[in-house]
Design a protein around this motif. Structure first.
Motif, PDB file in Angstrom:
ATOM      1  N   ARG A  66       3.573   8.473 -45.023  1.00 43.51           N
ATOM      2  CA  ARG A  66       4.297   7.348 -45.606  1.00 43.51           C
ATOM      3  C   ARG A  66       5.489   7.841 -46.416  1.00 43.51           C
ATOM      4  NH1 ARG A  66       1.061   2.850 -45.225  1.00 43.51           N
ATOM      5  NH2 ARG A  66      -1.172   3.252 -44.921  1.00 43.51           N
ATOM      6  N   ARG A  67       6.628   7.171 -46.238  1.00 42.02           N
ATOM      7  CA  ARG A  67       7.815   7.555 -47.005  1.00 42.02           C
ATOM      8  C   ARG A  67       8.837   6.430 -46.943  1.00 42.02           C
ATOM      9  NH1 ARG A  67       9.155  13.001 -44.490  1.00 42.02           N
ATOM     10  NH2 ARG A  67       6.879  13.027 -44.421  1.00 42.02           N
ATOM     11  N   ALA A  68       9.704   6.390 -47.924  1.00 42.26           N
ATOM     12  CA  ALA A  68      10.758   5.389 -48.012  1.00 42.26           C
ATOM     13  C   ALA A  68      12.084   6.084 -48.267  1.00 42.26           C
ATOM     14  CB  ALA A  68      10.457   4.395 -49.133  1.00 42.26           C
ATOM     15  N   ASN A  69      13.170   5.341 -48.058  1.00 45.04           N
ATOM     16  CA  ASN A  69      14.520   5.841 -48.328  1.00 45.04           C
ATOM     17  C   ASN A  69      14.818   7.145 -47.598  1.00 45.04           C
ATOM     18  OD1 ASN A  69      15.200   3.650 -50.098  1.00 45.04           O
ATOM     19  ND2 ASN A  69      13.869   4.598 -51.631  1.00 45.04           N
ATOM     20  N   PHE A  70      14.297   7.249 -46.385  1.00 41.80           N
ATOM     21  CA  PHE A  70      14.611   8.322 -45.451  1.00 41.80           C
ATOM     22  C   PHE A  70      15.834   7.906 -44.635  1.00 41.80           C
ATOM     23  CE2 PHE A  70      11.443   5.393 -43.857  1.00 41.80           C
ATOM     24  CZ  PHE A  70      12.020   4.927 -42.683  1.00 41.80           C
ATOM     25  N   SER A  71      16.299   8.779 -43.759  1.00 39.68           N
ATOM     26  CA  SER A  71      17.317   8.396 -42.784  1.00 39.68           C
ATOM     27  C   SER A  71      16.693   8.432 -41.400  1.00 39.68           C
ATOM     28  CB  SER A  71      18.532   9.334 -42.850  1.00 39.68           C
ATOM     29  OG  SER A  71      18.158  10.677 -42.604  1.00 39.68           O
ATOM     30  N   LEU A  72      16.977   7.429 -40.588  1.00 45.42           N
ATOM     31  CA  LEU A  72      16.513   7.352 -39.206  1.00 45.42           C
ATOM     32  C   LEU A  72      17.744   7.167 -38.334  1.00 45.42           C
ATOM     33  CD1 LEU A  72      13.989   7.255 -37.355  1.00 45.42           C
ATOM     34  CD2 LEU A  72      14.088   4.757 -37.546  1.00 45.42           C
ATOM     35  N   THR A  73      17.972   8.112 -37.429  1.00 43.87           N
ATOM     36  CA  THR A  73      19.230   8.181 -36.690  1.00 43.87           C
ATOM     37  C   THR A  73      18.959   8.397 -35.211  1.00 43.87           C
ATOM     38  OG1 THR A  73      20.120   9.332 -38.636  1.00 43.87           O
ATOM     39  CG2 THR A  73      21.493   9.289 -36.668  1.00 43.87           C
ATOM     40  N   PRO A  74      19.614   7.651 -34.312  1.00 43.18           N
ATOM     41  CA  PRO A  74      19.445   7.892 -32.878  1.00 43.18           C
ATOM     42  C   PRO A  74      20.210   9.140 -32.428  1.00 43.18           C
ATOM     43  CG  PRO A  74      21.013   6.110 -33.226  1.00 43.18           C
ATOM     44  CD  PRO A  74      20.481   6.481 -34.579  1.00 43.18           C
ATOM     45  N   HIS A  75      19.551   9.971 -31.641  1.00 37.44           N
ATOM     46  CA  HIS A  75      20.207  11.149 -31.062  1.00 37.44           C
ATOM     47  C   HIS A  75      21.266  10.670 -30.075  1.00 37.44           C
ATOM     48  CE1 HIS A  75      20.855  15.049 -29.223  1.00 37.44           C
ATOM     49  NE2 HIS A  75      19.952  15.607 -30.009  1.00 37.44           N
ATOM     50  N   LYS A  76      22.443  11.282 -30.094  1.00 36.14           N
ATOM     51  CA  LYS A  76      23.535  10.849 -29.238  1.00 36.14           C
ATOM     52  C   LYS A  76      23.316  11.179 -27.773  1.00 36.14           C
ATOM     53  CE  LYS A  76      26.547   8.730 -31.803  1.00 36.14           C
ATOM     54  NZ  LYS A  76      26.951   7.342 -31.500  1.00 36.14           N
ATOM     55  N   ASP A  77      22.620  12.266 -27.482  1.00 39.77           N
ATOM     56  CA  ASP A  77      22.552  12.755 -26.108  1.00 39.77           C
ATOM     57  C   ASP A  77      21.148  12.829 -25.536  1.00 39.77           C
ATOM     58  OD1 ASP A  77      25.412  13.293 -26.132  1.00 39.77           O
ATOM     59  OD2 ASP A  77      24.924  14.937 -27.485  1.00 39.77           O
ATOM     60  N   LYS A  78      20.133  12.546 -26.334  1.00 42.11           N
ATOM     61  CA  LYS A  78      18.756  12.613 -25.856  1.00 42.11           C
ATOM     62  C   LYS A  78      18.023  11.327 -26.212  1.00 42.11           C
ATOM     63  CE  LYS A  78      18.249  17.652 -26.271  1.00 42.11           C
ATOM     64  NZ  LYS A  78      17.439  18.750 -26.869  1.00 42.11           N
ATOM     65  N   GLU A  79      16.920  11.089 -25.531  1.00 41.29           N
ATOM     66  CA  GLU A  79      16.087   9.926 -25.838  1.00 41.29           C
ATOM     67  C   GLU A  79      15.192  10.270 -27.024  1.00 41.29           C
ATOM     68  OE1 GLU A  79      14.699   7.400 -22.383  1.00 41.29           O
ATOM     69  OE2 GLU A  79      15.047   9.293 -21.346  1.00 41.29           O
ATOM     70  N   GLU A  80      15.825  10.432 -28.169  1.00 46.28           N
ATOM     71  CA  GLU A  80      15.134  10.832 -29.379  1.00 46.28           C
ATOM     72  C   GLU A  80      15.677  10.075 -30.591  1.00 46.28           C
ATOM     73  OE1 GLU A  80      14.002  15.506 -28.364  1.00 46.28           O
ATOM     74  OE2 GLU A  80      15.654  15.049 -29.740  1.00 46.28           O
ATOM     75  N   LEU A  81      14.820   9.937 -31.593  1.00 44.70           N
ATOM     76  CA  LEU A  81      15.213   9.447 -32.907  1.00 44.70           C
ATOM     77  C   LEU A  81      14.969  10.558 -33.910  1.00 44.70           C
ATOM     78  CD1 LEU A  81      13.544   5.893 -32.837  1.00 44.70           C
ATOM     79  CD2 LEU A  81      15.781   6.574 -31.947  1.00 44.70           C
ATOM     80  N   ILE A  82      15.817  10.641 -34.936  1.00 45.32           N
ATOM     81  CA  ILE A  82      15.755  11.739 -35.900  1.00 45.32           C
ATOM     82  C   ILE A  82      15.460  11.162 -37.289  1.00 45.32           C
ATOM     83  CG2 ILE A  82      16.970  13.730 -36.843  1.00 45.32           C
ATOM     84  CD1 ILE A  82      18.965  13.311 -34.408  1.00 45.32           C
ATOM     85  N   LEU A  83      14.372  11.605 -37.883  1.00 48.19           N
ATOM     86  CA  LEU A  83      13.980  11.156 -39.220  1.00 48.19           C
ATOM     87  C   LEU A  83      14.074  12.344 -40.176  1.00 48.19           C
ATOM     88  CD1 LEU A  83      11.016   8.829 -40.111  1.00 48.19           C
ATOM     89  CD2 LEU A  83      11.470  10.855 -41.484  1.00 48.19           C
ATOM     90  N   PHE A  84      14.790  12.137 -41.290  1.00 51.13           N
ATOM     91  CA  PHE A  84      14.953  13.217 -42.267  1.00 51.13           C
ATOM     92  C   PHE A  84      14.691  12.707 -43.680  1.00 51.13           C
ATOM     93  CE2 PHE A  84      17.614  15.531 -45.352  1.00 51.13           C
ATOM     94  CZ  PHE A  84      17.021  16.778 -45.244  1.00 51.13           C
ATOM     95  N   GLY A  85      13.935  13.514 -44.465  1.00 53.96           N
ATOM     96  CA  GLY A  85      13.760  13.273 -45.889  1.00 53.96           C
ATOM     97  C   GLY A  85      12.915  12.058 -46.213  1.00 53.96           C
ATOM     98  N   GLY A  86      13.141  11.508 -47.408  1.00 52.24           N
ATOM     99  CA  GLY A  86      12.410  10.342 -47.869  1.00 52.24           C
ATOM    100  C   GLY A  86      11.556  10.641 -49.088  1.00 52.24           C
ATOM    101  N   GLU A  87      10.875   9.605 -49.585  1.00 49.31           N
ATOM    102  CA  GLU A  87      10.039   9.732 -50.772  1.00 49.31           C
ATOM    103  C   GLU A  87       8.804   8.850 -50.645  1.00 49.31           C
ATOM    104  OE1 GLU A  87      11.680   7.978 -54.337  1.00 49.31           O
ATOM    105  OE2 GLU A  87      12.841   6.534 -53.172  1.00 49.31           O
ATOM    106  N   TYR A  88       7.775   9.183 -51.429  1.00 47.84           N
ATOM    107  CA  TYR A  88       6.550   8.387 -51.465  1.00 47.84           C
ATOM    108  C   TYR A  88       6.020   8.377 -52.887  1.00 47.84           C
ATOM    109  CZ  TYR A  88       1.590   7.262 -50.982  1.00 47.84           C
ATOM    110  OH  TYR A  88       0.351   6.711 -51.130  1.00 47.84           O
ATOM    111  N   PHE A  89       5.642   7.197 -53.365  1.00 51.61           N
ATOM    112  CA  PHE A  89       5.114   7.048 -54.717  1.00 51.61           C
ATOM    113  C   PHE A  89       3.757   6.361 -54.620  1.00 51.61           C
ATOM    114  CE2 PHE A  89       4.946   4.612 -58.819  1.00 51.61           C
ATOM    115  CZ  PHE A  89       4.818   5.722 -59.650  1.00 51.61           C
TER     116      PHE A  89
END
Length: 557
Positions: A66-89
């Motif tokens: 579980r995490r919030a305030n992460f970044s979720l970004t679609p990969h430009k050239d692959k069928e992938e999504l990229i999730l980075f960082g975030g926080e959990y309280f």
């Protein structure tokens, strides 16, 4: 900048998960125990330890925690999504992450990748994926919190992850934005544009409406000074790059101090276009234009997420609006899906799920390709004009007060300590009520539950929604569910990871001691900042809820 080195060995055996967990948990808390009174030293030491890593760790893992305030970004050239960082309280302790996940869409599989010399943990940052140089992920800003949330550190650093080489690179050029989180960043005209955000160290706070451009050709920052009247300072707004080279700004949240013991929070519902000047080949000359936006009206809210689709369209989901209940503020959360036609700057309903295929084929055959009126069930006939400011404002603006022409605001709650206001709310017409009654016929169709700050992206015509935040009384619960919606069919939401709030850990707050041995301590972040925050009295009214509104994530290209 940190130069790229030769390829690191890649670890993919059964020990990879243990390797990641060991570094992320044990080492971080060892560092915290050593520098518990200085959060800036904690961040610098974590980054220093990251540089010591000499292997790339890759492993197939269960979905992210579980995490919030992460970044979720679609990969430009692959069928992938990229999730980075975030926080959990969890009610007592704050966890901040620097994990990098790749979600393989066809395989429904998560890969955790840990590369050497990466960014320290953060949340409330922004990320943009590009195809350049075999693929890149650019990350700017964000914040780090001590486990007890008694100290905050805002970043002003810029990083790029190189997909092909599996390496992080820190860009250390001068002249960039001051430290902040809750800002927005988009890619346009071979540059990254950064707008807005906030800085809060518990002693004072400030919201921004400045605009910076990072040139991807020469790796240089430049502060832009567009003509016209800009949006007032804010964070958590929607920022979308249009196909014609313009940039749209909508909504957001800000606070201003009324007196020593009272703040005023404002939910913004205005809209601006950042327009490039004609014949400008430098990409540095712009103009702010306050625009009329037409379409389906909806109530004021912040914490909406946005995803950009082909065909100059954008989709938004969720949000929150605080309502007063006796002496407390309670959030009204939404799960509405809205569609923003970026050609007409027009809001539409997100589409009626479960429309018959026969009707849909008829519409497609009877309309020119790219005409979205058919896809939206003929919503053009239900359009009403939303309350707007003037289309063009060139009056001088001092950067500290609201623009000279703005909608009037309404006080939503005022308990003598914290007051929330909003601009006028457009009321739905009778024709819109008809649309609502028709949508009610499909109430049996599943829709993700109400929330704010979810991850929202579009990849190959499919909308993906991940996580978000919801309140349950005094509890602020972090979601980790995952859904998809085919935007061509608009038939039904599909569940990838079900909602499991029943297993959410929540511990009653323990105010007797902090996890990092400090109480309400603060630090000025990044000593090379140019005095971006004025000295003020301690802001005792800054709450976790305020921070979540300010940092609401959005998807960028």
């Amino acid at each position: 900048m940190i130069g790229l080195t030769t390829a690191f060995p890649v670890l993919k055996d059964s020990s990879c998960q243990k390797e990641c967990n060991h570094f992320n948990l044990e080492l971080e808390y060892k560092i915290i125990s050593l520098f518990q009174d200085d959060i800036e030293k904690i961040v610098l030491e974590i980054e220093k330890e990251e540089k010591k890593r000499n292997t790339v760790v890759e492993c197939i893992v269960p979905p992210p925690s579980r995490r919030a305030n992460f970044s979720l970004t679609p990969h430009k050239d692959k069928e992938e999504l990229i999730l980075f960082g975030g926080e959990y309280f969890n009610g007592q302790k704050e966890y901040v992450y620097n994990d990098l996940f790749f979600y393989n869409i066809p395989r429904n599989q998560w890969l955790l990748l840990k590369a050497p010399a990466g960014p320290p943990p953060r949340c409330g940052h922004q990320a943009v994926a590009l195809s350049a140089n075999k693929g890149q992920l650019w990350v700017f800003g964000g914040e780090y919190s001590s486990p007890s949330q008694s100290q905050f550190y805002h970043y002003r650093d810029l990083w790029v992850y190189h997909f092909a080489d599996k390496k992080w690179e820190k860009i250390t050029t001068a002249g960039g934005p001051s430290a902040r989180s809750g800002h927005r960043m988009v890619y346009i005209k071979k540059q990254l544009l950064v707008f807005g955000g906030f800085h809060d160290n518990l002693r004072n706070y400030k919201y921004f409406n400045d605009l910076y451009a990072f040139d991807l050709a020469n790796y240089k920052w430049k502060r832009l000074e567009p003509k016209g009247t800009p949006p007032c300072p804010r964070s958590g707004c929607l920022m979308v790059a249009l196909q014609d080279g313009r940039v749209l700004i909508h909504g957001g949240y800000s606070k201003t101090k009324l007196n020593k013991d009272s703040d005023q929070g404002t939910i913004h519902m205005d809209m601006f276009l950042l327009t490039p000047e004609k014949n400008d080949e430098t990409g540095t000359k712009w103009k702010w234009v306050s625009v009329k936006h037409m379409g389906v009206g909806f109530s004021a809210r912040c914490g909406m997420s946005v995803a950009v689709a082909p065909g100059n369209r954008a989709y938004t989901f969720g949000g929150v609006f605080d309502v007063e209940q006796e002496e407390d503020l309670a959030g009204e959360f939404f799960n509405e899906l809205h569609h923003l036609d970026l050609d007409k700057i027009m809001w539409r309903n997100g589409g009626e799920l479960g429309k018959s295929k026969k009707r849909r084929r008829k519409d497609e055959e009877g309309n020119v390709e790219g005409d979205e009126s058919a896809d939206e069930g003929g919503l053009d006939q239900n359009i009403t004009e939303m309350d707007v400011t003037t289309e063009d404002q060139d009056a001088d603006y001092d950067g500290t007060s609201k623009p000279t022409v703005v909608p009037s605001t309404t006080i939503l709650s005022d308990d003598g300590v914290f007051k929330v206001t909003q601009g006028p709310i457009p009321q739905p017409s009778s024709s819109q009520e008809v649309v609502g009654s028709e949508a009610a016929k499909n109430q049996h169709l599943f829709t993700p539950s109400p929330r704010m700050n979810c991850g929202l992206v579009i990849k190959d015509g499919v909308l993906y929604l991940y996580g978000g935040l919801i309140e349950d009384g005094d509890k602020q619960l972090t979601m980790s569910d995952f859904y998809s919606l085919n935007l061509h069919k608009l038939d039904e939401w599909k569940t990838i990871i079900p909602n499991d709030l029943a297993s959410h850990e929540w511990l009653e707050s323990d105010s007797s001691s902090g996890d990092d041995g400090s109480e309400n301590s603060e630090t000025e972040t990044d000593s090379d900042e140019d005095g971006d925050v004025e000295d003020e009295e301690v802001d005792d009214n800054h709450t976790c809820e305020d921070k979540k509104k300010e940092e609401s994530p959005m998807e960028t290209e």
